[in-house]
Design a protein around this motif. Structure first.
Motif, PDB file in Angstrom:
ATOM      1  N   ASP A  30       5.337  10.269   5.999  1.00  0.00           N
ATOM      2  CA  ASP A  30       6.011  11.384   4.936  1.00  0.00           C
ATOM      3  C   ASP A  30       5.261  11.358   3.655  1.00  0.00           C
ATOM      4  N   ILE A  31       4.921  12.579   3.252  1.00  0.00           N
ATOM      5  CA  ILE A  31       4.398  12.787   1.883  1.00  0.00           C
ATOM      6  C   ILE A  31       5.353  12.110   0.909  1.00  0.00           C
ATOM      7  N   HIS A  38       6.065   4.588   5.538  1.00  0.00           N
ATOM      8  CA  HIS A  38       7.239   5.589   6.008  1.00  0.00           C
ATOM      9  C   HIS A  38       6.835   6.696   6.960  1.00  0.00           C
ATOM     10  N   VAL A  39       6.958   6.514   7.951  1.00  0.00           N
ATOM     11  CA  VAL A  39       6.533   7.561   9.028  1.00  0.00           C
ATOM     12  C   VAL A  39       7.552   8.626   9.651  1.00  0.00           C
ATOM     13  N   LEU A  40       7.394   9.813   9.787  1.00  0.00           N
ATOM     14  CA  LEU A  40       7.976  10.622  10.592  1.00  0.00           C
ATOM     15  C   LEU A  40       7.664  10.949  11.904  1.00  0.00           C
ATOM     16  N   SER A  82      14.323   0.799   8.811  1.00  0.00           N
ATOM     17  CA  SER A  82      15.547   1.912   8.849  1.00  0.00           C
ATOM     18  C   SER A  82      15.059   3.075   9.729  1.00  0.00           C
ATOM     19  N   VAL A  83      15.808   3.181  10.675  1.00  0.00           N
ATOM     20  CA  VAL A  83      15.408   4.493  11.696  1.00  0.00           C
ATOM     21  C   VAL A  83      16.439   5.464  11.404  1.00  0.00           C
ATOM     22  N   LEU A 102      11.268   6.771   9.940  1.00  0.00           N
ATOM     23  CA  LEU A 102      10.901   5.426  10.275  1.00  0.00           C
ATOM     24  C   LEU A 102      10.443   4.709   9.038  1.00  0.00           C
ATOM     25  N   VAL A 103      11.428   3.882   8.212  1.00  0.00           N
ATOM     26  CA  VAL A 103      11.227   3.448   6.727  1.00  0.00           C
ATOM     27  C   VAL A 103      11.160   1.921   7.032  1.00  0.00           C
TER      28      VAL A 103
END
Ligand code: AMP
Ligand code: ZN
Length: 138
Positions: A30-31, A38-40, A82-83, A102-103
């Motif tokens: 994620d930008i 943190h991924v999308l 956290s999802v 996905l944090v």
């Protein structure tokens, strides 16, 4: 859908720090990094939201989510993960192409995410992505 930012990422038309890709989904940093790592995970084929997924697409995205989640745990050793996803503007959704956040969570980051989030430079996103790719063996 040519005017959709996540379709463009899936098609390689705009840059993203990609960590994982298979036939049905693509995962990228994620930008806006709520927390580092943190991924999308986004469906490759345009679907507006959860309601628009067929069963096969839903299962495929869930598999991508699980794989990337394990890699984030290995790479960042967070105390939690956290999802989440949102459906609709009233739920805070801003990009209308199905994706899961996905944090990584750390003990001192509180119950609520802090805003505004950080927008690290591309090199930092690439560094995070490389750690996750390494954990995936890519
Ligand atoms: P939401 O629709 O609320 O789940 O939020 C969309 C998310 O996509 C936000 O967290 C944005 O920071 C993120 N985002 C928007 N544009 C990009 C992009 N070009 N590359 C990576 N992440 C993005
Ligand atoms: Zn799209």
């Amino acid at each position: 859908m040519t005017d959709c930012v996540f379709c463009k990422i899936a098609e390689g038309q705009i840059p993203a720090s990609t960590v994982y890709e298979d036939e049905d989904c693509v995962a990228f940093m994620d930008i806006g990094q709520v927390n580092p790592g943190h991924v999308l995970v986004a469906a490759k084929r345009h679907a507006q939201d959860l309601y628009a997924l067929d069963d096969a697409q839903a299962a495929a995205v869930a598999r991508g989510v699980a794989r990337v989640a394990r890699a984030i745990r290995a790479a960042f050793a967070p105390e939690g993960l956290s999802v989440y996803q949102a459906n609709g503007a009233a739920a805070g959704q801003t990009v209308f192409h199905y994706h899961v956040h996905l944090v990584p969570r750390f003990a001192n980051d509180g119950m609520r995410f802090t805003w505004p989030v950080q927008n690290p430079p591309r090199e930092v996103l690439e560094e995070h992505a490389a750690r996750i790719r390494a954990a995936l063996g890519l």
